[in-house]
Design a protein around this motif. Structure first.
Motif, PDB file in Angstrom:
ATOM      1  N   GLU A   1       0.975   4.130  -2.824  1.00 33.92           N
ATOM      2  CA  GLU A   1       0.581   5.475  -2.416  1.00 33.92           C
ATOM      3  C   GLU A   1       1.703   6.462  -2.631  1.00 33.92           C
ATOM      4  O   GLU A   1       1.486   7.610  -3.014  1.00 33.92           O
ATOM      5  N   ARG A   2       2.912   6.019  -2.374  1.00 37.33           N
ATOM      6  CA  ARG A   2       4.047   6.907  -2.524  1.00 37.33           C
ATOM      7  C   ARG A   2       4.190   7.345  -3.981  1.00 37.33           C
ATOM      8  O   ARG A   2       4.456   8.510  -4.266  1.00 37.33           O
TER       9      ARG A   2
ATOM     10  N   PRO B   1       5.191  -0.972   6.547  1.00 41.92           N
ATOM     11  CA  PRO B   1       3.846  -1.341   6.959  1.00 41.92           C
ATOM     12  C   PRO B   1       3.198  -0.102   7.456  1.00 41.92           C
ATOM     13  O   PRO B   1       3.846   0.827   7.812  1.00 41.92           O
TER      14      PRO B   1
ATOM     15  N   VAL C   1       0.848  -1.200   0.000  1.00 50.94           N
ATOM     16  CA  VAL C   1       0.000   0.000   0.000  1.00 50.94           C
ATOM     17  C   VAL C   1       0.881   1.246   0.000  1.00 50.94           C
ATOM     18  O   VAL C   1       0.661   2.199  -0.758  1.00 50.94           O
ATOM     19  N   MET C   2       1.909   1.218   0.828  1.00 52.65           N
ATOM     20  CA  MET C   2       2.785   2.386   0.916  1.00 52.65           C
ATOM     21  C   MET C   2       3.482   2.658  -0.407  1.00 52.65           C
ATOM     22  O   MET C   2       3.613   3.807  -0.819  1.00 52.65           O
TER      23      MET C   2
END
Lengths: 163, 188
Positions: free
Chosen positions: B48-49, B184, B44-45
């Motif tokens: 999103e990044r 995380p 997810v990170m």
């Protein structure tokens, strides 16, 4: 700090800081503002930043303090913040807090008058950092971090029972 | 650290920024390999990044910051003001006290040598701490700063010695990126 150095810092750390702010502020727009404020702080006082071994840790600490300031300044939305933080605290496995206890801890973070203690409580109960990491962030020894957290927790729960 | 307790988001962030040592990094990669939750939040990170980097607002923010940096002009020189006037005065008074105190001994035929040594020592110590210590401090601090800039990627790594042909810029100043995706997070 030269513009090139700022660019590098910004590219490396802006997303992580944005995430950090959003987690505390529960609002993407405000988190964006707070994230930028972190870099402004570094610009205002570059010497503090330059001596650090870990840029991430230092910026994380600055972001936390700025966000807590913002949270303290917006009394209207506190109910939402408290509920969300209580959920986070409750959801973390190693902290055996039950739901009521988590709520008391969240409320106590908001009420806490000393910004340093409030930040330490956020690191421990919300972010789940180790005491070693907290000690590095606030510049205290591990022993005093532990003592302050125990005192905070004790006061929070006592006050919760009294209410 | 047991698998039951996942590393904090700060730990993952530091890992992604390459700030952790080799051993800690290996432990984190092993954790991510075995922990479904952490692996998902790392994914997810990462997504999103990428989205965050592409956002136009971000460029505006950076432009504002740079404007601000230019207004402020060059950063103040560090290490210059280690010793204020007050510090110099205090050290001077201390040295003067030692000199006056040992002056009594100058009259003694046996211990006058000791008195001279004390006085000269006080003067030498004051001068050394006024000039040599700040210089040492400054050169050490500058070395640390250079390492930091290299990590940030704004300063090329020093060329290998002896210099052999053209040196590829960048790329060499960072350890290989871990295979596992980033960190995380519980948010979102």
């Amino acid at each position: 700090l030269t513009p090139a150095a700022i660019q590098g810092l910004y590219e490396r750390h802006s997303y992580a800081l944005f995430r950090r702010c959003r987690r505390l502020l529960l609002d993407a727009d405000e988190a964006q503002d707070a994230m930028q404020e972190v870099f402004l702080k570094v610009l205002e006082n570059p010497t503090q930043f330059l001596g650090r071994s870990s840029a991430s840790t230092y910026l994380f600490g600055v972001a936390t303090n700025l966000c807590l300031n913002r949270i303290r300044n917006r009394a209207a939305r506190d109910g939402r913040w408290e509920a969300s933080v209580a959920d986070t605290i409750h959801a973390r496995p190693p902290e055996p807090a039950d739901a009521a206890e988590a709520r008391q801890l969240a409320a106590a973070i908001l009420r806490e008058a000393d910004p340093e203690t409030a930040a330490m409580a956020v690191y421990h109960f919300v972010d789940g950092l180790t005491q070693g990491e907290i000690a590095e962030l606030v510049g205290l020894s591990r022993v005093s971090v532990n003592r302050r957290l125990q005192a905070f927790r004790g006061a929070a729960l006592r006050r919760g029972e009294g209410a | 650290m047991s698998a039951s307790r996942c590393p904090s988001e700060l730990t993952w962030t530091r890992h992604l920024a390459g700030e952790l040592g080799w051993l800690a990094a290996r432990r984190l990669r092993a954790h991510a390999a075995g922990c479904e939750g952490c692996r998902r939040s790392l994914e997810v990170m990462a997504t999103e990044r990428a989205a965050f980097a592409a956002e136009p607002r971000r460029r505006r923010d950076l432009a504002e910051l740079e404007a601000q940096a230019q207004e402020q002009g060059p950063a103040p020189r560090r290490g210059q003001n280690l010793w204020g006037l007050a510090g110099l005065a205090a050290a001077g008074v201390a040295a003067a006290a030692v000199i006056v105190g040992s002056a009594v001994m100058l009259a003694d035929p046996i211990f006058q040598g000791l008195a001279v040594a004390l006085m000269a020592g006080a003067v030498a110590a004051t001068l050394l701490s006024r000039y040599a210590v700040p210089v040492l401090y400054y050169s050490l601090a500058r070395r640390g700063r250079a390492a930091e800039l290299q990590r940030e990627g704004t300063l090329a790594a020093p060329p290998p010695w002896p210099p052999a042909g053209p040196v590829p810029a960048a790329a060499s100043d960072r350890p290989p990126e871990p295979a596992a995706p980033p960190a995380p997070a519980r948010a979102s």
